[in-house]
Scaffold this motif. Structure first.
Motif, PDB file in Angstrom:
ATOM      1  N   SER A  86      -2.862  11.433  -1.959  1.00 55.38           N
ATOM      2  CA  SER A  86      -1.723  11.975  -1.222  1.00 55.38           C
ATOM      3  C   SER A  86      -0.499  11.059  -1.330  1.00 55.38           C
ATOM      4  CB  SER A  86      -2.077  12.161   0.255  1.00 55.38           C
ATOM      5  OG  SER A  86      -2.391  10.914   0.862  1.00 55.38           O
ATOM      6  N   GLY A  87      -0.682   9.832  -1.809  1.00 55.43           N
ATOM      7  CA  GLY A  87       0.419   8.886  -1.879  1.00 55.43           C
ATOM      8  C   GLY A  87       0.523   8.056  -0.613  1.00 55.43           C
ATOM      9  N   LYS A  88      -0.550   7.982   0.128  1.00 55.52           N
ATOM     10  CA  LYS A  88      -0.570   7.214   1.376  1.00 55.52           C
ATOM     11  C   LYS A  88      -0.273   5.739   1.116  1.00 55.52           C
ATOM     12  CE  LYS A  88      -4.735   6.622   2.627  1.00 55.52           C
ATOM     13  NZ  LYS A  88      -4.870   5.247   2.075  1.00 55.52           N
ATOM     14  N   SER A  89      -0.998   5.138   0.179  1.00 56.78           N
ATOM     15  CA  SER A  89      -0.788   3.712  -0.111  1.00 56.78           C
ATOM     16  C   SER A  89       0.569   3.477  -0.757  1.00 56.78           C
ATOM     17  CB  SER A  89      -1.905   3.198  -1.022  1.00 56.78           C
ATOM     18  OG  SER A  89      -3.166   3.276  -0.361  1.00 56.78           O
ATOM     19  N   SER A  90       1.042   4.429  -1.579  1.00 56.22           N
ATOM     20  CA  SER A  90       2.375   4.297  -2.172  1.00 56.22           C
ATOM     21  C   SER A  90       3.443   4.329  -1.089  1.00 56.22           C
ATOM     22  CB  SER A  90       2.619   5.436  -3.173  1.00 56.22           C
ATOM     23  OG  SER A  90       1.672   5.383  -4.217  1.00 56.22           O
ATOM     24  N   THR A  91       3.255   5.183  -0.080  1.00 52.20           N
ATOM     25  CA  THR A  91       4.196   5.240   1.038  1.00 52.20           C
ATOM     26  C   THR A  91       4.166   3.924   1.815  1.00 52.20           C
ATOM     27  OG1 THR A  91       3.863   7.641   1.198  1.00 52.20           O
ATOM     28  CG2 THR A  91       4.831   6.521   3.108  1.00 52.20           C
ATOM     29  N   PHE A  92       2.970   3.378   1.995  1.00 52.86           N
ATOM     30  CA  PHE A  92       2.821   2.085   2.660  1.00 52.86           C
ATOM     31  C   PHE A  92       3.606   1.013   1.905  1.00 52.86           C
ATOM     32  CE2 PHE A  92       0.524  -1.965   2.889  1.00 52.86           C
ATOM     33  CZ  PHE A  92       0.469  -2.192   4.249  1.00 52.86           C
TER      34      PHE A  92
END
Length: 540
Positions: free
Chosen positions: A61-67
């Protein structure tokens, strides 16, 4: 965090309510309330200068990229393989006071990054000052430990950011497992639709509207839905500002704790019910006491007290020539092992009587009255509380026979003490008997004198009757008349003693009824009232 609010008092109120509900409501509901109290109380004792913001989402989902985009540096590994994030990573803005909070979160030191120690400080650091940013494991991971870690940290997070992607934003897993259950926490949730750069411009608005519709269907109609692209940076500043604004307002943590408190209290409130209950009526208590007294044999004992008082009174005040015959009759109280005195109780036992055992009809009446007591006060209550009241009403009934027997044997019946006038009558009866005996002896002497050739003097008379005869007849007749008169007085005394014994016995039996049934039922009602008062305070 609790300044300007009554949050601390509400936590204590929920704690009292859950304590009173223990053993009466479903353990899972009570455990949840107690865990919430412990968690909220512990969080209130930690720093108010930091806000915990967690970023959650599915694999890819791009969770770590958003982080990483929010942190402004590559801190968490990214990818599409499952699972990518295996443990929570924390990035902290503002080191002072954060160590205890990180211990509370259970973040290992090797997964903690102090943003203050990095060299490329910029505007993002000022915007997120005081933030503890968490990158959670993937909620759809195949590893059970990842699910448990996500669930644990969601409970401890102040602000939750859920990252969705255009491919799986309607996935039921995140909606049913995480979003819908947090409908009571709208003020501490943000929803992000990531990878917006991969969505054609003409479809972006409709997709965002669809996401908002699904989120609203989860009960989160006030939750902002933001569009971002961690890869291109689109919307990241807006997300950072949304987080920063909430952090600077210093209300996120308190809002989360209040939401947790209210949610746990609402579940306990639903299990408890909101109805009141009637007070236990004196009429119902009196009927219960009557049933106990009947089963204990109080009427039998009262009758025995009256009979024993008559027997003992007539023995004390009757004509001495015939009163000894009453000693041949068994004493009604002694036959029941009552009023034996210290010497007698040494042989029979202090708290044992020989009162006939209660009959099946008497015991059935006791059971019916106990049920009536429980039913009267529990009728309006919810099922768990009604069952708790019924259990309390019968829990101590196995002790009934022993407690009734002890109450009977230790009650002072006052049947052995004769009134003062009985002692005077007894003395008078013996004086009259001595007068009659004197008349008999005198008459016998007068009759025997001629046989022995003794000159007898003239026999004195009174009213033409010889004095010896008058002494004999007067002593006998007056003794019999006095005995008959005293029978009436003894009967009146016996009835009075019986009434007094009945009052004492019923008072002792009332104490047993209160101890075994009334007090336990009232304790349950008091616990119910404590829960209701605590919940009213917690839900205020």
């Amino acid at each position: 965090m609790s300044r300007g609010s009554d949050l601390g008092d509400r936590v204590e109120a929920l704690g009292r309510a859950s304590e009173s509900a223990r053993g009466r409501l479903d353990d899972r509901v009570v455990d949840d309330a107690e865990a919430t109290v412990d968690r909220v109380a512990r969080r209130l004792g930690l720093t108010a200068n930091h806000t915990v913001v967690a970023i959650g989402g599915a694999t890819g989902s791009g969770k770590s990229s958003t982080f990483n985009a929010l942190a402004g540096i590559e801190l968490s590994s990214v990818g599409v393989r499952r699972p990518t994030t295996s443990w929570a990573t924390a990035c902290i803005w503002g080191k002072e006071g954060a160590s205890e909070l990180l211990d509370y979160l259970g973040i290992a030191p090797r997964h903690q990054i102090m943003r203050d120690s990095l060299l490329d400080l910029g505007k993002e650091d000022r915007a997120l000052q005081g933030v503890v940013l968490l990158d959670l494991p993937d909620h759809d991971s195949t590893e059970v430990s990842h699910h448990l870690e996500v669930d644990r940290l969601i409970e401890l997070t102040d602000l939750m950011v859920w990252v969705l992607d255009p491919q799986k934003y309607a996935d039921a897993a995140i909606h049913s497992r995480y979003l819908a259950p947090l409908a009571t926490h709208q003020d501490v949730i943000l929803v992000v639709l990531n990878h917006i750069d991969e969505v054609p411009d003409d479809r972006r608005r409709s997709m965002l509207d669809d996401v908002r519709r699904l989120v609203a269907a989860d009960g989160l109609d006030r939750v902002p839905v933001l569009a971002t692209s961690a890869r291109t940076g689109e919307g990241i500043d807006e997300l950072r500002s949304a987080i920063g604004d909430r952090v600077r307002a210093k209300k996120v943590t308190r809002a989360r704790l209040e939401a947790d408190l209210r949610s746990a209290a609402a579940r306990l409130d639903e299990a408890t019910g909101t109805s009141g209950h009637p007070e236990l009526s004196q009429k119902r208590i009196a009927a219960l006491q009557d049933a106990f007294a009947d089963a204990a044999g109080v009427p039998t004992i009262v009758e025995a007290v009256e009979s024993a008082t008559r027997v003992r009174g007539r023995r004390a005040t009757g004509w001495p020539v015939t009163s000894w015959i009453s000693k041949l009759k068994p004493d009604p109280l002694r036959r029941l092992h009552l009023d034996l005195g210290k010497e007698g109780s040494a042989f029979t036992g202090r708290h044992r009587t020989s009162v006939p055992a209660s009959t099946q009809v008497q015991r059935a009446r006791v059971d019916a009255e106990v049920r009536a007591v429980a039913d009267e006060v529990s009728a309006p209550l919810s099922r768990p509380w009604a069952e708790s009241v019924r259990r309390a009403s019968v829990t101590r009934l196995p002790d009934l026979n022993d407690r009734l027997d002890a109450a009977l044997s230790t009650t002072e019946l006052d049947a052995g003490r004769m009134p003062a006038w009985a002692g005077l009558v007894r003395v008078l009866q013996w004086l009259l008997l001595l007068v009659a005996i004197a008349g008999v002896v005198w008459s016998a002497v007068l009759i025997a004198d001629p046989w022995f050739g003794v000159d007898r003097p003239d026999t004195p008379d009174a009213g033409g009757f010889p004095v010896p005869v008058l002494l004999l007849l007067g002593g006998v007749v007056l003794g019999l008349l006095l005995a008959l008169l005293c029978r009436l007085l003894v009967s009146a005394t016996a009835r009075s003693r019986a009434r007094a014994a009945d009052r004492r016995l019923r008072s002792a039996i009332a104490s047993v009824a209160d101890e075994l049934v009334v007090a336990p039922v009232r304790a349950e009602l008091a616990a119910y009232d404590n829960v209701r008062q605590g919940l009213a305070r917690a839900l205020k």
